[in-house]
Design an enzyme around this catalytic site. Structure first.
Site, PDB file in Angstrom:
ATOM      1  N   LYS A  88       0.825  -1.039  -0.047  1.00 34.86           N
ATOM      2  CA  LYS A  88      -0.092  -0.036   0.118  1.00 34.86           C
ATOM      3  C   LYS A  88       0.751   1.323   0.120  1.00 34.86           C
ATOM      4  CE  LYS A  88      -2.344   1.512   3.754  1.00 34.86           C
ATOM      5  NZ  LYS A  88      -2.360   2.882   3.849  1.00 34.86           N
TER       6      LYS A  88
ATOM      7  N   ASP B 200      -3.352   4.268  -2.050  1.00 33.79           N
ATOM      8  CA  ASP B 200      -4.254   4.883  -0.798  1.00 33.79           C
ATOM      9  C   ASP B 200      -4.330   6.153  -0.973  1.00 33.79           C
ATOM     10  OD1 ASP B 200      -5.924   4.819   1.305  1.00 33.79           O
ATOM     11  OD2 ASP B 200      -3.984   4.363   2.583  1.00 33.79           O
TER      12      ASP B 200
ATOM     13  N   LYS C 219      -7.226   7.987  -1.197  1.00 36.68           N
ATOM     14  CA  LYS C 219      -8.575   8.164  -0.651  1.00 36.68           C
ATOM     15  C   LYS C 219      -9.127   9.753  -1.547  1.00 36.68           C
ATOM     16  CE  LYS C 219      -7.580   6.673   4.005  1.00 36.68           C
ATOM     17  NZ  LYS C 219      -6.334   6.352   3.937  1.00 36.68           N
TER      18      LYS C 219
ATOM     19  N   ASP D 243     -13.500  14.345  -4.186  1.00 34.46           N
ATOM     20  CA  ASP D 243     -13.526  15.644  -5.086  1.00 34.46           C
ATOM     21  C   ASP D 243     -14.784  15.650  -5.698  1.00 34.46           C
ATOM     22  OD1 ASP D 243     -12.857  18.124  -6.238  1.00 34.46           O
ATOM     23  OD2 ASP D 243     -10.849  17.518  -5.681  1.00 34.46           O
ATOM     24  N   ILE D 244     -15.051  16.348  -6.774  1.00 30.33           N
ATOM     25  CA  ILE D 244     -16.003  16.358  -7.534  1.00 30.33           C
ATOM     26  C   ILE D 244     -16.038  15.248  -8.726  1.00 30.33           C
ATOM     27  CG2 ILE D 244     -16.618  18.748  -7.295  1.00 30.33           C
ATOM     28  CD1 ILE D 244     -15.453  19.252  -9.924  1.00 30.33           C
TER      29      ILE D 244
ATOM     30  N   THR E 235     -11.191   5.315  10.571  1.00 29.86           N
ATOM     31  CA  THR E 235     -10.923   4.868  11.870  1.00 29.86           C
ATOM     32  C   THR E 235     -10.749   5.824  13.002  1.00 29.86           C
ATOM     33  OG1 THR E 235      -8.694   4.197  11.458  1.00 29.86           O
ATOM     34  CG2 THR E 235     -10.532   2.588  10.638  1.00 29.86           C
TER      35      THR E 235
ATOM     36  N   GLN F 266      -3.916   1.913  17.170  1.00 28.17           N
ATOM     37  CA  GLN F 266      -4.977   1.410  16.675  1.00 28.17           C
ATOM     38  C   GLN F 266      -6.027   1.378  17.793  1.00 28.17           C
ATOM     39  OE1 GLN F 266      -5.731   0.838  13.715  1.00 28.17           O
ATOM     40  NE2 GLN F 266      -3.898  -0.026  12.588  1.00 28.17           N
TER      41      GLN F 266
ATOM     42  N   ARG G 213       2.889  -0.927  10.561  1.00 23.23           N
ATOM     43  CA  ARG G 213       4.032  -0.939  11.646  1.00 23.23           C
ATOM     44  C   ARG G 213       4.649  -2.455  12.249  1.00 23.23           C
ATOM     45  NH1 ARG G 213       1.157   4.015  14.442  1.00 23.23           N
ATOM     46  NH2 ARG G 213      -0.515   2.781  13.645  1.00 23.23           N
TER      47      ARG G 213
END
Ligand code: C5P
Length: 240
Positions: free
Chosen positions: A34, A61, A63, A66-67, A125, A198, A219
């Site tokens: 990723k 990744d 994310k 936007d339009i 998250t 987390q 990690r």
């Protein structure tokens, strides 16, 4: 699917040089990586190429949120880079997600490759119910996650990112063919359960049992003294 192919290692490092050091150590052991906004902002497409050069696949990744036309352009550009998976924010709406999906298919078609999987982020998250309420979203967080996942599925997307908290409910709601990508993975043995930030964690085996298609691990692997054996351990867990 082979247990090895369920593991996506998060290359959460600040530079291409560090990413390459990790890729060299993990070559042959890890098949999916990723690349998030930190590494991509620092190094751009060179980071994608570094993974692909070693025969592995990229989950980009970034994310997108936007339009629709802007997201479509970004998705087409990512497809031209040959990424295996990318994501958008479901809260960008149904039309944006439909447009993103179509852009991936069209860009892949133009270059005669298979399209990337396009998946959605539901609720970050890092947000809890109070934070969501402050954004004007009322009701249980889990319901909002489910509603956004259903919207993504109806828009034709291939899956969602889901925390360990949500994986089982989403698997029940969205059926077997929908990809669920679960971060928040920590070691099964007590000594390994370093949680970092987390809030809720599952072991690799626990996440797969709950219905995760892929697990994202950062990690516990990239911060381990021996990343290669840490990855092997997690793959063994995922298979068991
Ligand atoms: O915690 P770890 O280093 O394994 O995180 C790997 C990936 O999981 C991160 O790149 C991030 O995208 C995601 N993550 C998350 N929620 C957190 C921490 C990490 O979704 N609280």
């Amino acid at each position: 699917m082979a247990p090895r192919d369920r593991l996506i290692v998060a290359l959460d490092v600040p530079s291409l040089a560090e990413a390459e050091r990790l890729l060299d150590r993990l070559e042959g052991q890890v098949t999916h990586f990723k690349i998030g906004s930190q590494l991509f902002t620092a190094s751009g497409p060179a980071a994608v190429l570094a993974v692909q050069k070693r025969g592995a696949e990229v989950f980009l990744d970034l994310k997108f949120h936007d339009i629709p036309s802007t997201v479509a352009g970004a998705v087409a550009a990512a497809t031209r880079l040959g990424v295996w998976m990318l994501n958008v924010h479901a809260s960008g709406g149904a039309e944006m997600m439909r447009t993103a999906h179509r852009a991936a298919l069209e860009a892949a078609d133009r270059q005669n490759t298979s399209p990337p999987l396009v998946i959605a982020v539901t609720v970050l998250t890092s947000l809890d119910e109070a934070a969501l309420g402050a954004l004007g979203v009322r009701g249980p967080l889990a319901d909002h996650v489910e509603a956004l996942a259903s919207l993504a599925q109806q828009a034709g997307l291939d899956g969602v990112v889901a925390s360990p908290r949500e994986t089982a409910r989403l698997r029940a709601r969205c059926g077997r063919a929908f990809a669920i990508v679960t971060p928040g993975i920590r070691g099964a043995e007590p000594g390994q359960a370093k949680r970092d930030d987390q809030a809720r964690t599952l072991s690799a085996a626990g996440a797969i049992a709950a219905g995760a298609t892929y697990i994202v691990v950062g990690r516990p692997i990239i911060g381990a003294p021996d990343p290669r054996s840490a990855a092997a351990r997690i793959v063994a867990e995922a298979g068991g």
